[in-house]
Every structure is written in C-alpha cells, then in structure tokens.
Scaffold this active site. Structure first.
Site, PDB file in Angstrom:
ATOM      1  N   LYS A 115      24.878 -15.326   8.126  1.00 20.35           N
ATOM      2  CA  LYS A 115      25.053 -15.651   6.679  1.00 20.35           C
ATOM      3  C   LYS A 115      26.550 -16.084   6.459  1.00 20.35           C
ATOM      4  O   LYS A 115      26.479 -16.513   5.271  1.00 20.35           O
ATOM      5  CB  LYS A 115      24.869 -14.077   5.951  1.00 20.35           C
ATOM      6  CG  LYS A 115      23.364 -13.697   5.981  1.00 20.35           C
ATOM      7  CD  LYS A 115      23.304 -12.419   5.409  1.00 20.35           C
ATOM      8  CE  LYS A 115      21.630 -11.988   5.281  1.00 20.35           C
ATOM      9  NZ  LYS A 115      21.028 -11.552   6.569  1.00 20.35           N
TER      10      LYS A 115
HETATM   11  C1  LIG Z   1      19.872 -11.739   6.959  1.00 21.61           C
HETATM   12  C2  LIG Z   1      19.449 -11.775   8.497  1.00 21.61           C
HETATM   13  C3  LIG Z   1      18.351 -12.277   8.771  1.00 21.61           C
HETATM   14  C4  LIG Z   1      17.174 -12.761   7.925  1.00 21.61           C
HETATM   15  O1  LIG Z   1      17.250 -13.931   7.194  1.00 21.61           O
HETATM   16  P1  LIG Z   1      16.444 -14.627   5.978  1.00 21.61           P
HETATM   17  O2  LIG Z   1      17.288 -15.722   5.577  1.00 21.61           O
HETATM   18  O3  LIG Z   1      16.699 -13.077   4.955  1.00 21.61           O
HETATM   19  O4  LIG Z   1      15.115 -14.606   6.400  1.00 21.61           O
HETATM   20  C5  LIG Z   1      18.079 -12.139  10.155  1.00 21.61           C
HETATM   21  N1  LIG Z   1      18.946 -11.987  11.249  1.00 21.61           N
HETATM   22  C6  LIG Z   1      20.125 -11.477  10.747  1.00 21.61           C
HETATM   23  C7  LIG Z   1      21.156 -11.008  11.866  1.00 21.61           C
HETATM   24  C8  LIG Z   1      20.444 -11.553   9.333  1.00 21.61           C
HETATM   25  O5  LIG Z   1      21.654 -10.976   9.076  1.00 21.61           O
END
Ligand SMILES: *Cc1c(COP(=O)(O)O)cnc(C)c1O
Length: 467
Positions: A115
């Site tokens: 993120k």
């Molecule tokens: C948020 C997250 C996801 C999922 O991503 P999306 O964009 O919500 O599908 C997968 N792995 C980790 C470690 C995350 O923090």
C-alpha cells in the site's frame, strides 16, 4: 482527462477533483472516461527508465492538464526516491523463483507493504492540491493493523493535513501498533479505542455521516476507492512487462493476492491500455467472495473468517464495482440498480455474458490456510526465499491456475515476511527479522491516546485537535 461515476448520476470531474472527492456523490466510484493507450513502441522506448521516470510516463495521461506537468514530475520523483523512501533502488524489484516464475516485491516502502506504493504518492498529491487551493483536510480512518501505518507514513509532516487513526486497543499486533504509534509528527494522532475493529469502523462511519461535523473539519478519506491509488499501481505491471521483454506476442500472467480488488484492478487497467498481460489470477483466501464471483457468477457476502492473511479478510470488495461498470457496457444506470439490489439482499449474480467477458482476462482461485502454509514452506525449500502469508496465497493460486509453463508467471509479493513473523515461523521454523531501517522499532518512543468507545468523546477529541 475526465472521470465518470460508475453509477452514472454524478458530475464528471477532472483528476484533481477526483483525488479530493473519493466516493462520487451518487455512491459510485470514479473511472476515466476512456483508457489511454500504451503501444509496443512505447514499451521498447521505455526500457531502462528509472521507476519514477516510467511512473511519470504511465500516469501523465490520467492526470491530463489538471496538474502542472513539472509539479507532477517532482511529486512522483519525491514519492519513489531511493533509498530513503523506498529501500531498494528499483523501488519494486523482481525476484526469480524458477526458470519462468517470479516474485514482484512491492514491500520495500516505509511500512513494508504494497500500500506504500500508492499512498506515498497520494499523500504528496493531497499536499500539493491543498497548497494550491489554500485549504486543509482532516483524515480520519480505522485500522485493524495494516493499512493504518501506510496511511500515517503517507501523511506525516504534510502541510494542511491532520490524520487521526483509530485502532482497537490491545487488539493489533505489537509490530503493527508500533509502526503507527512511534510516528511522533505533530499532524499524526493515534487513538486506541476501548473496543473492537468494528467499533472503530462504526465510529468513523458515524463521523462521516455527521454532515455538520464533516464540513467543520473538512473530513477526508484515504481508502482504496481513491482513483489515484489504482493509478499508482498500474506502473509496476508496466515495469514488470518491460523487464521481462515487453513483447506484444509474449504476454505475461500475474497472480494477485486480493482483498478490495484494487491491486488486481490496476492490472486490468494495464491490460486495457494495451500492455501484454495474458491472465490475471485473482487469489483469495477462504474469504472467497471474489473467486466465487469470477468462477460461478455468485457475488454474495458471507461472514468474515479470520486468517493468517488478515489484509484479505473482507466481505465486500469495493473496487469490484469498477469492473462491473465495464462488464455491463459502462451503463451507470444498470450498475446503480445492481448495487441497490446488492445492498438489500447482500448478493448479486453475474450474467453469462458478463462472466464470459470477465474470463477473457481473469481466472480466480481460493486458497485455504493449509495451502497457504504449504506455499510458504515450498517457496523456501525450492528457492530459498521467505514469503509472507498474503504472497503465499498468490503463489498457491497462481500455480493452481497455471496451464502453460512457457508463459511467465509473476506473483505480487504484497508484504514483507517480517510483518507476519508468527505465521512464517509456524510454516518454516524460521523467524524473519525486520529490515535494518526498522530494526530499532521496539526501542522507539510511542505516543497514543486511549479513549472509550463513545462517539461523543471521540468526535470532540478529533474536533479539538483538528486544524
Ligand atoms: C491490502 C492488502 C492486500 C489486498 O489488496 P487489495 O488492493 O485490497 O486487493 C493484499 N496483501 C496485503 C499485504 C495488503 O496489505
């Protein structure tokens, strides 16, 4: 570039307004009115560019002339600076696992999760847009652990932004709490709520529902429906395709650990832009609404079940609406009635035409807890690499769905294994250590306020400190 709402009843906006607005006024999500195109010539011309230079090329058509080009260029370069913002010169490097299988490491940012790639950009975009408009915002969010720290790192020390992050007291892991509470910047306020994560979310929702309060403090959100987050994630798909040859006649498969459908939707956008991507594997844990939707057309909510990949423990995938919009011929009225029905019955069914259309680009698989542990152990045994449980869901799903070993398979590694040391140790007997820039996390000073689970108390506290 103009953006339209997936529900067809909100005004079209330019990039800057879309970034600040988040959710459209008709309840929909904003998408570009058309997909910009990347040609084979572009892919070969862009070979060898730095991540930041490539990011400017890929994102500029989405920004249009709503931001000054030099200013945007500067923001992108500041967001992807190495080694101080991202701790790897390639920002999102590829790691080889097998002769034709790869990991795309998205965890070299400040909080060790993917993120950061989008939020580092979003924080700086907010700051630039607010400075130009002479306004300020108050961001209030709730976190069960993982997204809170990425949002705090993105907003810390930024002008005209104050961020309040609510977490359930005593119910997040110590690493996760410390990643948030050791940020001592003046514009960051951590609140431990005496309650559960659901209580925290309900408090945030009530504050957003209080329109007078909302206007008084200029409330804003950084959640994953913000278009700028999807946009930033397109870049690493393009970077990977270029690194692996960038040829239109040799497309690549990606397996994407999925929760809110943001990351894998960015891969879909890259494919719509003409980037040679064969299949996108939607990898879910046992919270499998998306794999049911894409395999049987059954998009219906169940109960959330806790797993060792908690960032994918979701009931509703907010960004899925962006795909529905395309599957239903970009008919906002149709999407609106689908979503109204979904709110009432907690379920909707994809028609055969929509499902066939989706299958041109997506496959999906559900991975249970034993398979997740198995994938962590296998990758260590086969390639000597430790992976986290989210990445392991991607590996297991990608291998399950693979039907041609000549097509390169790239799994997105969405978190550093040290974020989930217990699950990794149970699977392998090895406990991953924190990288050097975080090694002193347990010695840093913490600051947070503990408040009761009481809307009036929390709201007054926020308003008292908001700029
Ligand atoms: C948020 C997250 C996801 C999922 O991503 P999306 O964009 O919500 O599908 C997968 N792995 C980790 C470690 C995350 O923090």
């Amino acid at each position: 570039m103009q953006y339209v709402s997936t529900r067809g009843a909100a005004p079209a906006l330019n990039f800057e307004d879309v970034v600040l607005t988040g959710l459209a006024r008709d309840g929909g999500l904003y998408v570009p009115e058309a997909w910009p195109q990347i040609s084979g010539q572009d892919l070969s011309d862009w070979a060898g560019l730095s991540y930041a230079d490539l990011a400017v090329k890929v994102m500029t058509p989405f920004v249009g002339d709503s931001l000054d080009h030099d200013a945007f260029n500067e923001i992108v370069h500041a967001s992807y600076r190495a080694p101080d913002v991202f701790h790897h010169a390639a920002v999102t490097p590829l790691q080889q696992l097998d002769s034709n299988e790869w990991l795309l490491e998205l965890f070299h940012g400040p909080t060790l999760a993917f993120k950061d790639v989008a939020l580092q950009l979003l924080g700086r975009l907010f700051e630039a847009i607010l400075a130009r408009r002479g306004s300020h915002i108050t961001i209030v969010g709730a976190t069960s652990g993982d997204t809170g720290s990425a949002a705090i790192e993105a907003c810390r020390d930024r002008e005209n932004i104050k961020i309040f992050m609510l977490h359930p007291a005593g119910r997040v892991s110590e690493v996760q709490r410390r990643q948030m509470t050791t940020v001592l910047s003046d514009n960051v306020v951590n609140i431990a709520v005496e309650g559960t994560f659901d209580d925290c979310q309900a408090l945030v929702k009530s504050m957003f529902g209080d329109l007078a309060f909302r206007d008084r403090v200029n409330l804003a959100a950084v959640n994953s429906i913000n278009w700028a987050r999807v946009m930033a994630q397109i870049v690493y798909y393009v970077q990977t395709v270029i690194a692996l040859g960038g040829r239109q006649d040799r497309p690549i498969d990606f397996s994407v650990p999925t929760g809110n459908f943001g990351d894998v939707f960015a891969g879909y956008v890259a494919a719509q832009m003409g980037v040679p991507i064969s299949k996108l594997v939607v990898a879910t844990n046992i919270n499998d609404i998306l794999s049911r939707a894409l395999n049987q057309g059954d998009y219906s909510c169940g109960q959330v079940q806790p797993t060792m990949s908690p960032s994918m423990d979701i009931q509703v995938s907010s960004n899925f609406e962006r795909l529905l919009f395309d599957l239903y011929g970009r008919d906002g009225a149709e999407v609106n009635s689908l979503m109204q029905r979904f709110v009432q019955s907690r379920s909707l069914e994809l028609g055969p035409d929509q499902l066939a259309q989706a299958h041109k680009q997506f496959t999906a698989a559900r991975v249970d807890e034993a398979q997740t542990s198995g994938a962590i152990a296998d990758v260590l045994a086969q390639s000597g690499v430790l992976i986290d449980p989210h990445t392991a869901v991607g590996i297991a799903a990608g291998r399950k769905q693979r039907n041609d070993e000549h097509v390169p398979l790239v799994t997105l590694a969405t978190a550093h294994p040290a974020k989930f040391p217990d699950a990794v140790e149970r699977a392998t007997g090895q406990r991953p250590g924190l990288p050097p820039h975080m090694a002193d996390l347990f010695d840093r000073e913490e600051r947070y306020e503990t408040l009761p689970n009481d809307l009036g108390v929390v709201r007054n506290y926020v308003e008292g400190l908001a700029g």
